[in-house]
Design an enzyme around this catalytic site. Structure first.
Site, PDB file in Angstrom:
ATOM      1  N   GLU A  69       0.830  -1.215   0.000  1.00  0.00           N
ATOM      2  CA  GLU A  69       0.000   0.000   0.000  1.00  0.00           C
ATOM      3  C   GLU A  69       0.861   1.261   0.000  1.00  0.00           C
ATOM      4  OE1 GLU A  69      -3.121   0.340  -0.476  1.00  0.00           O
ATOM      5  OE2 GLU A  69      -3.630  -1.797  -0.392  1.00  0.00           O
ATOM      6  N   GLY A  96       3.373 -12.364   1.841  1.00  0.00           N
ATOM      7  CA  GLY A  96       2.647 -13.416   1.130  1.00  0.00           C
ATOM      8  C   GLY A  96       1.730 -12.858   0.073  1.00  0.00           C
ATOM      9  N   GLY A  97       0.541 -13.457  -0.019  1.00  0.00           N
ATOM     10  CA  GLY A  97      -0.407 -13.055  -1.052  1.00  0.00           C
ATOM     11  C   GLY A  97       0.021 -13.557  -2.417  1.00  0.00           C
ATOM     12  N   GLU A 139       0.244 -19.591   0.876  1.00  0.00           N
ATOM     13  CA  GLU A 139      -0.847 -20.583   0.795  1.00  0.00           C
ATOM     14  C   GLU A 139      -0.773 -21.305  -0.546  1.00  0.00           C
ATOM     15  OE1 GLU A 139      -4.654 -18.915   1.824  1.00  0.00           O
ATOM     16  OE2 GLU A 139      -3.794 -17.818   3.488  1.00  0.00           O
ATOM     17  N   TYR A 140      -0.138 -22.431  -0.587  1.00  0.00           N
ATOM     18  CA  TYR A 140       0.781 -23.085   0.342  1.00  0.00           C
ATOM     19  C   TYR A 140       1.915 -23.643  -0.516  1.00  0.00           C
ATOM     20  CZ  TYR A 140      -3.858 -23.488   2.524  1.00  0.00           C
ATOM     21  OH  TYR A 140      -5.119 -23.236   2.967  1.00  0.00           O
ATOM     22  N   THR A 210      -7.215 -22.365  11.294  1.00  0.00           N
ATOM     23  CA  THR A 210      -8.373 -23.202  11.600  1.00  0.00           C
ATOM     24  C   THR A 210      -9.681 -22.423  11.419  1.00  0.00           C
ATOM     25  OG1 THR A 210      -7.812 -22.686  13.896  1.00  0.00           O
ATOM     26  CG2 THR A 210      -7.301 -24.890  13.116  1.00  0.00           C
ATOM     27  N   TYR A 211      -9.922 -22.044  10.164  1.00  0.00           N
ATOM     28  CA  TYR A 211     -11.159 -21.348   9.793  1.00  0.00           C
ATOM     29  C   TYR A 211     -11.374 -21.594   8.302  1.00  0.00           C
ATOM     30  CZ  TYR A 211      -7.151 -18.149   9.670  1.00  0.00           C
ATOM     31  OH  TYR A 211      -5.902 -17.625   9.525  1.00  0.00           O
ATOM     32  N   ASP A 212     -12.519 -21.115   7.783  1.00  0.00           N
ATOM     33  CA  ASP A 212     -12.906 -21.415   6.390  1.00  0.00           C
ATOM     34  C   ASP A 212     -13.104 -22.926   6.177  1.00  0.00           C
ATOM     35  OD1 ASP A 212     -12.615 -18.679   5.989  1.00  0.00           O
ATOM     36  OD2 ASP A 212     -10.574 -18.864   5.202  1.00  0.00           O
TER      37      ASP A 212
END
Ligand SMILES: *[C@@H]1O[C@H](CO)[C@@H](O)[C@H](O)[C@H]1NC(C)=O
Length: 335
Positions: A69, A96-97, A139-140, A210-212
């Site tokens: 940004e 990342g990203g 990821e990942y 630990t989501y999605d």
């Protein structure tokens, strides 16, 4: 807990462990949310979390860490100045990203020179901007265009980074930079991405995402971050819960004191396609986007609070998590 959740922006995630770490993530895109949902480092209570991770930085074509940004550097200093108020607070920069849809880690890890350039640039950048450490958000390895051998390349990156952080601390008589990573929660992804017993010794902590676990891409309602399996789960879905992920990381040799459980401050929504409102009810896509996050499929906790004031609340006792429904809208969340 309600204060804790509403005090932070979304999509924030908290990572918690028994070792008294509460690692909070903030994003540099939450600043663009409308009105009261705009979120910057100035909105952070310096005593709320033990660690704050700033997401996200990227990697440029010279394999150097790089801001994203226009105002990142200004925001780094606002964040890192919070330590004037709470000197015990630790801050990490997350890298990342994707760039043009592909992880910039893939090209960087491929050759020893690429990794060396990244590591040199990361140490210099973190020291210049006064961060306490680096968080790897890939990821990942071995997924999404990353070749199979990136599992071993990721081990090399982590090993070389921690060695360089040791050398930097010794040579410059400074506190050693922290190294952490956001890691997969699903068993097949873990198997393909990580040599757990080889990376764990070099990481200060491990943020298990630990989501999605469930969302509007599925045809029936399911919870974003259930603690345990439900009787509705079959096949590989029996592993789509926090307990299963954390158990697997432990079984692969990750030390419990380094494993942080991911706790989402958002819920995942569905559009119900019948009058049934329980877990496993037929659904057809997401509920309407929230007024602040403006993205169909999830609501920030503060959007869920507005919803629950008129919705019918439910509790999934097998999974120890709440949900709410109103009309055809359904959300599974954490409170
Ligand atoms: C948690 O996961 C472990 C490993 O898969 C399993 O043995 C245990 O029964 C699970 N606990 C609950 C309450 O589901």
């Amino acid at each position: 807990m309600a204060r804790l959740l509403s005090a932070l922006g979304v999509l924030l995630v908290l990572h918690v462990a028994s070792s008294a770490k509460l690692v909070c993530h903030m994003t540099n895109w939450a600043q663009y949310r409308p009105s009261s949902a705009k979120f910057t480092p100035d909105n952070i209570d310096p005593f709320l979390c033990t660690h704050v991770i700033y997401a996200l930085a990227t990697i440029n074509s010279f394999n150097q860490i790089h801001p994203i940004e226009w105002n990142d550097e200004q925001q780094y200093s606002r964040l890192n100045n919070l330590r004037n108020v709470n000197p015990a607070l630790k801050t990490l920069l997350s890298v990342g990203g994707t760039v043009n849809g592909i992880s910039p880690f893939i090209a960087m890890v491929a050759r020893p020179e690429g990794r060396a350039a990244f590591i040199r640039s990361a140490i210099s950048f973190l020291r210049t901007h006064n961060f306490d450490g680096l968080n790897l958000a890939w990821e990942y390895p071995g997924h999404n265009g990353s070749p199979r051998e990136d599992k071993e390349k990721f081990t090399l990156l982590v090993t070389e980074l921690s060695k360089a952080f040791e050398d930097d601390a010794r040579d410059n008589r400074k506190t050693q930079l922290l190294l952490s990573a956001n890691v997969a929660a699903f068993r097949p992804n873990i198997d393909r991405a990580y040599e757990v017993n080889k990376i764990a010794p070099h990481l200060d902590f491990i943020n298990v995402m630990t989501y999605d676990f469930h969302g509007s891409w599925e045809a029936v309602t399911g919870h974003n971050s259930p603690l345990y399996r439900s009787s509705v789960d079959s096949g590989s879905h029996i592993h789509h819960n926090i307990n299963s992920s954390v158990s697997y990381w432990l079984a692969l040799g990750a030390p419990a004191e380094k494993l942080l459980l991911g706790f989402p401050t958002y819920g995942r929504t569905y559009r119900l396609s019948s009058a049934v409102t329980v877990l496993g009810a037929p659904a057809n896509g997401p509920a309407d986007a929230g007024p602040y996050t403006r993205t169909a499929g999830f609501w920030a906790y503060y959007e869920i609070c507005d919803f629950t004031s008129s919705a019918t609340l439910g509790w999934i006792s097998e999974q120890e998590v709440p949900y709410a429904s109103y009309g055809s809208s359904w959300v599974g969340y954490d409170d």
